[in-house]
Design a protein around this motif. Sequence first.
Motif, short mmCIF file in Angstrom:
data_model
loop_
_atom_site.label_atom_id
_atom_site.label_comp_id
_atom_site.label_asym_id
_atom_site.label_seq_id
_atom_site.Cartn_x
_atom_site.Cartn_y
_atom_site.Cartn_z
N ALA A 25 -21.96 66.71 8.83
CA ALA A 25 -21.12 67.54 7.84
C ALA A 25 -19.68 68.19 8.66
O ALA A 25 -18.53 68.01 8.38
CB ALA A 25 -21.62 68.33 6.62
N LEU A 26 -20.19 68.84 9.36
CA LEU A 26 -19.23 69.84 10.19
C LEU A 26 -18.35 68.98 10.89
O LEU A 26 -17.14 69.08 11.09
CB LEU A 26 -20.10 70.74 11.14
CG LEU A 26 -19.40 71.56 11.88
CD1 LEU A 26 -18.54 72.63 10.91
CD2 LEU A 26 -20.13 72.80 12.69
N ASP A 27 -18.96 68.04 11.73
CA ASP A 27 -18.06 67.08 12.32
C ASP A 27 -17.18 66.38 11.47
O ASP A 27 -15.99 65.94 12.02
CB ASP A 27 -18.88 66.11 13.17
CG ASP A 27 -19.82 66.47 14.17
OD1 ASP A 27 -19.61 67.46 14.76
OD2 ASP A 27 -20.92 65.75 14.67
N ASN A 28 -17.43 65.89 10.29
CA ASN A 28 -16.53 65.10 9.48
C ASN A 28 -15.51 66.27 8.76
O ASN A 28 -14.53 65.57 8.20
CB ASN A 28 -17.48 64.43 8.34
CG ASN A 28 -17.91 63.07 9.03
OD1 ASN A 28 -17.34 62.16 9.39
ND2 ASN A 28 -19.39 62.89 9.26
N LEU A 29 -15.90 67.32 8.73
CA LEU A 29 -14.82 68.09 8.20
C LEU A 29 -13.58 68.47 9.09
O LEU A 29 -12.52 68.95 8.74
CB LEU A 29 -15.25 69.44 7.83
CG LEU A 29 -16.27 69.59 6.62
CD1 LEU A 29 -17.12 71.00 6.53
CD2 LEU A 29 -15.85 69.11 5.40
#
Length: 156
Positions: free
Chosen positions: A111-115
Amino acid sequence: MKDRLTRLKSIKKLIRNNTIESQDSLLSFLQKEGFEVTQATLSRDLKLLKVGKISDGHSGYVYTLPSEDDNREDEALFIQDFLRGYVSIEWNSTTVVIKTFSGQANSVANALDNLNLDEILGTVAGDNCIFASLRQGVTGEKFIASLKKLIPDLED
């Protein structure tokens, strides 16, 4: 050399305003705008922007960007994954450590990477902990402020 965010904005503008059928064609457009970019970097940029290809209605395919509704929907799902799994966040001068519930580190890191927070170089996930490396000059406070802009309910 122009920075990454400027390049990403130019890629979006070029795809919206031109019929682009290949990476080579897009590379040529970027070079005309003063960007020095490799094929590998462009591939990563296209993946990050979630660029796809659609039929041009004849015999070929052209690049297209996801709609803003698609982007907002994806972002909402990533925020939900992040909030569901994280327990706490701490940082020092170059690293953020995010504790998660057991088994949730991979989904929270994803999730953090895709934000697509520009403050982060990358993440490494274990079972219940994530290490995020900050870009040069980015403080933990700045990272948290950016994350809270996306996730106002975040408690650190």
